[in-house]
Design a protein around this motif. Structure first.
Motif, PDB file in Angstrom:
ATOM      1  N   PRO A 540       0.807  -1.225   0.000  1.00 30.63           N
ATOM      2  CA  PRO A 540       0.000   0.000   0.000  1.00 30.63           C
ATOM      3  C   PRO A 540       0.840   1.274   0.000  1.00 30.63           C
ATOM      4  O   PRO A 540       1.961   1.302   0.525  1.00 30.63           O
ATOM      5  CB  PRO A 540      -0.812  -0.121   1.294  1.00 30.63           C
ATOM      6  CG  PRO A 540      -0.866  -1.581   1.575  1.00 30.63           C
ATOM      7  CD  PRO A 540       0.456  -2.116   1.119  1.00 30.63           C
ATOM      8  N   LEU A 541       0.272   2.326  -0.583  1.00 35.34           N
ATOM      9  CA  LEU A 541       0.912   3.638  -0.627  1.00 35.34           C
ATOM     10  C   LEU A 541       0.255   4.552   0.400  1.00 35.34           C
ATOM     11  O   LEU A 541      -0.975   4.608   0.492  1.00 35.34           O
ATOM     12  CB  LEU A 541       0.774   4.261  -2.020  1.00 35.34           C
ATOM     13  CG  LEU A 541       1.361   3.486  -3.204  1.00 35.34           C
ATOM     14  CD1 LEU A 541       1.003   4.182  -4.511  1.00 35.34           C
ATOM     15  CD2 LEU A 541       2.864   3.346  -3.064  1.00 35.34           C
ATOM     16  N   LYS A 542       1.071   5.286   1.153  1.00 36.64           N
ATOM     17  CA  LYS A 542       0.527   6.219   2.133  1.00 36.64           C
ATOM     18  C   LYS A 542       0.163   7.522   1.426  1.00 36.64           C
ATOM     19  O   LYS A 542       0.988   8.119   0.738  1.00 36.64           O
ATOM     20  CB  LYS A 542       1.542   6.482   3.242  1.00 36.64           C
ATOM     21  CG  LYS A 542       0.967   7.274   4.410  1.00 36.64           C
ATOM     22  CD  LYS A 542       1.997   7.425   5.525  1.00 36.64           C
ATOM     23  CE  LYS A 542       1.382   8.114   6.746  1.00 36.64           C
ATOM     24  NZ  LYS A 542       2.381   8.266   7.835  1.00 36.64           N
ATOM     25  N   THR A 543      -1.076   7.976   1.602  1.00 37.17           N
ATOM     26  CA  THR A 543      -1.535   9.219   0.992  1.00 37.17           C
ATOM     27  C   THR A 543      -2.206  10.083   2.052  1.00 37.17           C
ATOM     28  O   THR A 543      -2.467   9.635   3.178  1.00 37.17           O
ATOM     29  CB  THR A 543      -2.542   8.956  -0.145  1.00 37.17           C
ATOM     30  OG1 THR A 543      -3.822   8.608   0.412  1.00 37.17           O
ATOM     31  CG2 THR A 543      -2.072   7.828  -1.055  1.00 37.17           C
ATOM     32  N   LYS A 544      -2.535  11.310   1.688  1.00 37.43           N
ATOM     33  CA  LYS A 544      -3.192  12.225   2.620  1.00 37.43           C
ATOM     34  C   LYS A 544      -4.586  11.747   2.997  1.00 37.43           C
ATOM     35  O   LYS A 544      -5.123  12.136   4.047  1.00 37.43           O
ATOM     36  CB  LYS A 544      -3.298  13.615   1.987  1.00 37.43           C
ATOM     37  CG  LYS A 544      -4.100  13.661   0.696  1.00 37.43           C
ATOM     38  CD  LYS A 544      -4.125  15.048   0.099  1.00 37.43           C
ATOM     39  CE  LYS A 544      -4.878  15.109  -1.222  1.00 37.43           C
ATOM     40  NZ  LYS A 544      -6.280  14.682  -1.126  1.00 37.43           N
ATOM     41  N   ASP A 545      -5.175  10.897   2.170  1.00 44.28           N
ATOM     42  CA  ASP A 545      -6.540  10.441   2.408  1.00 44.28           C
ATOM     43  C   ASP A 545      -6.624   9.062   3.047  1.00 44.28           C
ATOM     44  O   ASP A 545      -7.710   8.629   3.447  1.00 44.28           O
ATOM     45  CB  ASP A 545      -7.326  10.426   1.088  1.00 44.28           C
ATOM     46  CG  ASP A 545      -7.488  11.809   0.496  1.00 44.28           C
ATOM     47  OD1 ASP A 545      -7.934  12.710   1.219  1.00 44.28           O
ATOM     48  OD2 ASP A 545      -7.149  11.989  -0.687  1.00 44.28           O
ATOM     49  N   GLY A 546      -5.491   8.379   3.143  1.00 37.79           N
ATOM     50  CA  GLY A 546      -5.494   7.038   3.707  1.00 37.79           C
ATOM     51  C   GLY A 546      -4.503   6.151   2.988  1.00 37.79           C
ATOM     52  O   GLY A 546      -3.749   6.599   2.107  1.00 37.79           O
ATOM     53  N   TRP A 547      -4.493   4.886   3.353  1.00 36.43           N
ATOM     54  CA  TRP A 547      -3.625   3.913   2.682  1.00 36.43           C
ATOM     55  C   TRP A 547      -4.282   3.480   1.377  1.00 36.43           C
ATOM     56  O   TRP A 547      -5.402   2.944   1.375  1.00 36.43           O
ATOM     57  CB  TRP A 547      -3.390   2.698   3.567  1.00 36.43           C
ATOM     58  CG  TRP A 547      -2.533   2.970   4.772  1.00 36.43           C
ATOM     59  CD1 TRP A 547      -2.953   3.111   6.058  1.00 36.43           C
ATOM     60  CD2 TRP A 547      -1.115   3.141   4.781  1.00 36.43           C
ATOM     61  NE1 TRP A 547      -1.883   3.361   6.876  1.00 36.43           N
ATOM     62  CE2 TRP A 547      -0.738   3.387   6.129  1.00 36.43           C
ATOM     63  CE3 TRP A 547      -0.126   3.123   3.801  1.00 36.43           C
ATOM     64  CZ2 TRP A 547       0.580   3.602   6.505  1.00 36.43           C
ATOM     65  CZ3 TRP A 547       1.189   3.331   4.168  1.00 36.43           C
ATOM     66  CH2 TRP A 547       1.532   3.564   5.510  1.00 36.43           C
ATOM     67  N   LEU A 548      -3.598   3.723   0.272  1.00 39.36           N
ATOM     68  CA  LEU A 548      -4.106   3.322  -1.038  1.00 39.36           C
ATOM     69  C   LEU A 548      -3.568   1.936  -1.357  1.00 39.36           C
ATOM     70  O   LEU A 548      -2.365   1.748  -1.511  1.00 39.36           O
ATOM     71  CB  LEU A 548      -3.666   4.324  -2.098  1.00 39.36           C
ATOM     72  CG  LEU A 548      -4.065   4.017  -3.548  1.00 39.36           C
ATOM     73  CD1 LEU A 548      -5.576   3.893  -3.686  1.00 39.36           C
ATOM     74  CD2 LEU A 548      -3.510   5.096  -4.477  1.00 39.36           C
ATOM     75  N   ASP A 568      -8.274   3.238   6.155  1.00 39.62           N
ATOM     76  CA  ASP A 568      -8.073   4.285   7.159  1.00 39.62           C
ATOM     77  C   ASP A 568      -6.597   4.379   7.544  1.00 39.62           C
ATOM     78  O   ASP A 568      -5.933   3.362   7.750  1.00 39.62           O
ATOM     79  CB  ASP A 568      -8.924   3.990   8.393  1.00 39.62           C
ATOM     80  CG  ASP A 568      -8.869   5.105   9.417  1.00 39.62           C
ATOM     81  OD1 ASP A 568      -9.584   6.095   9.266  1.00 39.62           O
ATOM     82  OD2 ASP A 568      -8.082   4.964  10.385  1.00 39.62           O
ATOM     83  N   ILE A 569      -6.092   5.596   7.662  1.00 37.75           N
ATOM     84  CA  ILE A 569      -4.658   5.800   7.889  1.00 37.75           C
ATOM     85  C   ILE A 569      -4.206   5.300   9.256  1.00 37.75           C
ATOM     86  O   ILE A 569      -3.085   4.827   9.420  1.00 37.75           O
ATOM     87  CB  ILE A 569      -4.293   7.300   7.715  1.00 37.75           C
ATOM     88  CG1 ILE A 569      -2.789   7.459   7.461  1.00 37.75           C
ATOM     89  CG2 ILE A 569      -4.769   8.126   8.885  1.00 37.75           C
ATOM     90  CD1 ILE A 569      -2.332   6.982   6.135  1.00 37.75           C
TER      91      ILE A 569
END
Length: 638
Positions: A540-548, A568-569
């Motif tokens: 998964p990639l960490k993004t401002k909106d959560g784990w993608l 959810d992050i």
């Protein structure tokens, strides 16, 4: 592409034990904005009473209830509006659709005239009101079996235009979604009009079904959009079998010619998944009956398990774009020079196939570790590097990782064995490589090996001794960890029995000392593009909106496609959203042909700026790359 989200406040309307006419169910609702005050939303729904105890009475009765809302979500003032009065509706009034035209609210509903229910006693009726307090008139509309009729919310070419479903209940006939147009209101209940119309039923019908076992039915009142009339409808697969699938789909009809379909969804946009959709009077039902646009989102009003009324929402613009095949193809951009890595006959260890690559971005280069297969079906791992993420600048002539231990050494001559489908994650100064270890006899298991970043960059392939980190006798694949700890623990993601699972581990040195619970994250969606199997693509990639998190899904057609979910992050066990259509699917020759046809199988996603580079195996034979904008993917999921 798009994602559909259910409101957290679902179910919105529930049965009310204090109201005798809706003690059992309140479902299949239709909504309309008030003709004067657009802040007010009127809702009509099917309400079901408790069974009568007197033997000669009909066991239960359906009537039509009313509720209103000022925010489109919270509904109050529930009361009974329409109930049986005439012989043609004596056994119930069901499933209303309401449209406002020229100051009148036309409420079409299903009228039941015989019991036990038979198709010839199930027809469409219409009630007309101006204020939802007094019913001005009621009429039996169709002289034949029909349901789910609704007016388009504006005249088309000067005509009142309706959409309805003919022959919904006669198993010897095909249900058809069809169009009917009227010069004047009175034509709606003119028997001669309908006799002439029915003679031309095929001509008046929309070609919607995908196969002969499908059942289709009008869902919501059509919604006017910039692209045309949007129809949310019910598309039921395997209708006459026990394993029927209630799917919600969408059509886009020409604004001036509603007989013309200009776009449609390729798969269901919703199927029953939540407990309130799976359990109720009729289990596993999500049935669309209303739709409204609110703040650029389309709200889909639907009945759940024939018991409650719920709402789901989707970004209208994203949904509209997905209806066009050309737009679906543009979602992910394949590199024009694909495949970027092909088998080399001169190297025996990679002469048969190269596919399913891992990748890691280090010191300005993207390092690709790919699965290589020899003619005797032994899998090892090769290495290539790219500066721009697209073109290969270097490729080594020897494998950088080979089978070493008994659990990955070949036990069956000519059978598949070795080290398969790697995923690589950088944590601090170490690279963790997870792969599928298989010796051809036992079940596939996840193995872990590590290497220091400095050694990897120097091409000093000093991989640690691999350890099996999944339980014995459990078929487990498609594994990796998140690139950082969560609450002090490694978040291990893997696949058990076609379900994507999470486990939280305090250590990766001796993981078998910790019990794995295989906490289910999510699974296949029966009836959709990912209906048979799913598994993690890359870490998964960490993004401002959560784990993608990207994942592969396999449908009933055995095609491998790519989808995404947002977690959810702080607590990745919470799935915030999931794409309802694939982001990448096999369309190119190198994806449709190969050892396994119709496969796109990514094992890595590299983020540079706003661009995601998906590295994937095509047809289990070659390595390819496709790019996608992170911002666009997040827009689909948020």
């Amino acid at each position: 592409m798009f994602s559909v989200k259910r409101l957290t406040s679902n179910p919105i309307l529930k049965p009310d034990s204090n109201k005798s006419w809706e003690t059992v169910a309140a479902f299949n609702w239709s909504v309309v904005k008030d003709k004067k005050d657009k802040k007010i939303t009127h809702a009509l729904y099917r309400a079901m009473s408790s069974p009568y105890l007197v033997p000669d009475k009909f066991p239960y009765i359906s009537t039509i209830g009313y509720a209103k809302s000022v925010d489109g979500v919270n509904f109050t003032d529930k009361r009974q509006l329409i109930k049986p009065e005439y012989d043609w509706e004596r056994y119930g009034c069901e499933d209303p659709r309401v449209t406002e035209i020229d100051g009148k609210y036309y409420i079409f509903y299903t009228a039941l005239s015989v019991f036990p229910f038979r198709y010839f006693g199930i027809k469409t009726a219409c009630a007309i009101t101006r204020d939802f307090k007094t019913i001005d008139s009621k009429h039996l509309v169709t002289p034949f079996n029909s349901k789910a009729m609704a007016f388009f919310p504006a005249k088309i070419n000067g005509k009142l235009t309706a959409i309805l479903t003919a022959h919904t209940d006669n198993v010897k006939r095909i249900s058809r979604i069809a169009i009917a147009q009227f010069d004047r209101e009175e034509q709606m209940w003119d028997i001669d009009y309908w006799r002439h119309w029915h003679k031309n039923l095929r001509k008046n019908s929309l070609n919607v079904r995908r196969c002969v076992t499908d059942h289709v039915e009008v869902g919501a009142v059509p919604v006017a959009t910039k692209d045309g009339w949007l129809l949310i409808y019910s598309h039921i697969q395997n209708y006459l079998k026990e394993n029927k699938i209630f799917g919600i789909e969408a059509l886009l009809l020409d604004r001036n010619n509603p007989y013309k379909i200009i776009g449609r969804t390729k798969y269901p946009i919703m199927i029953p998944e939540e407990s309130y959709e799976k359990y109720g009077q009729v289990p596993n039902v999500a049935f669309p009956s209303g739709a409204l646009v609110r703040d650029k989102n389309l709200h889909i009003f639907y009945g759940a398990a024939d018991t409650t009324s719920c709402i789901a929402e989707v970004k209208l613009d994203s949904l509209l774009k997905s209806l066009y095949p050309s737009e679906r193809k543009r979602c992910s951009l394949r590199f024009e020079k694909n495949p970027i890595i092909k088998p080399l006959k001169k190297n025996h260890w990679e002469s048969k196939a190269v596919f399913n690559p891992a990748a890691v971005d280090l010191e300005g280069n993207i390092h690709i570790v790919y699965r290589a297969m020899s003619e005797d079906n032994t899998s090892t791992m090769g290495y290539a590097v790219s500066k721009d993420g697209l073109n290969i600048n270097q490729r080594l002539p020897e494998p950088i990782y080979t089978p070493r231990l008994d659990f990955e050494l070949k036990k069956v001559v000519g059978g598949n064995s070795g080290c398969e489908d790697p995923r690589i994650v950088k944590v601090a100064n170490q690279l963790y490589m997870f792969y599928t270890a298989y010796n051809g006899v036992g079940v596939p298991r996840v193995a872990l090996t590590t290497i220091a970043v400095k050694d990897f960059l120097k091409k000093n392939w000093s991989w640690s001794k691999p350890v099996l980190i999944t339980p014995p006798k459990v078929d487990d694949k498609d594994a990796s960890i998140f690139p950082e700890k969560i609450k002090g623990k490694y978040c291990f993601i893997h696949r058990i029995k076609h379900q994507i699972c999470l486990d939280f581990l305090s250590s990766l040195k001796s993981p078998l000392r910790e019990k794995m619970f295989g906490i289910k994250l999510f699974g296949p969606r029966y009836g959709m593009w990912d209906s048979k199997k799913i598994g993690l693509a890359g870490s998964p990639l960490k993004t401002k909106d959560g784990w993608l998190m990207f994942y592969h899904g396999i449908g009933e057609d055995n095609h491998y496609r790519l989808g995404a979910a947002l977690l959810d992050i702080k607590n990745p066990l919470i799935v915030l959203s999931r794409t309802n259509a694939p982001l990448l699917e096999p369309i190119k020759k190198y994806e449709k042909q190969g050892q396994v046809p119709n496969v796109v199988f990514p094992c890595a996603h590299i983020l540079r700026g706003d661009t995601i580079y998906h590295y994937y195996g095509g047809g289990d034979s070659v390595v390819a790359v496709a790019t996608q904008k992170l911002s666009k993917v997040l827009a689909l999921l948020t």
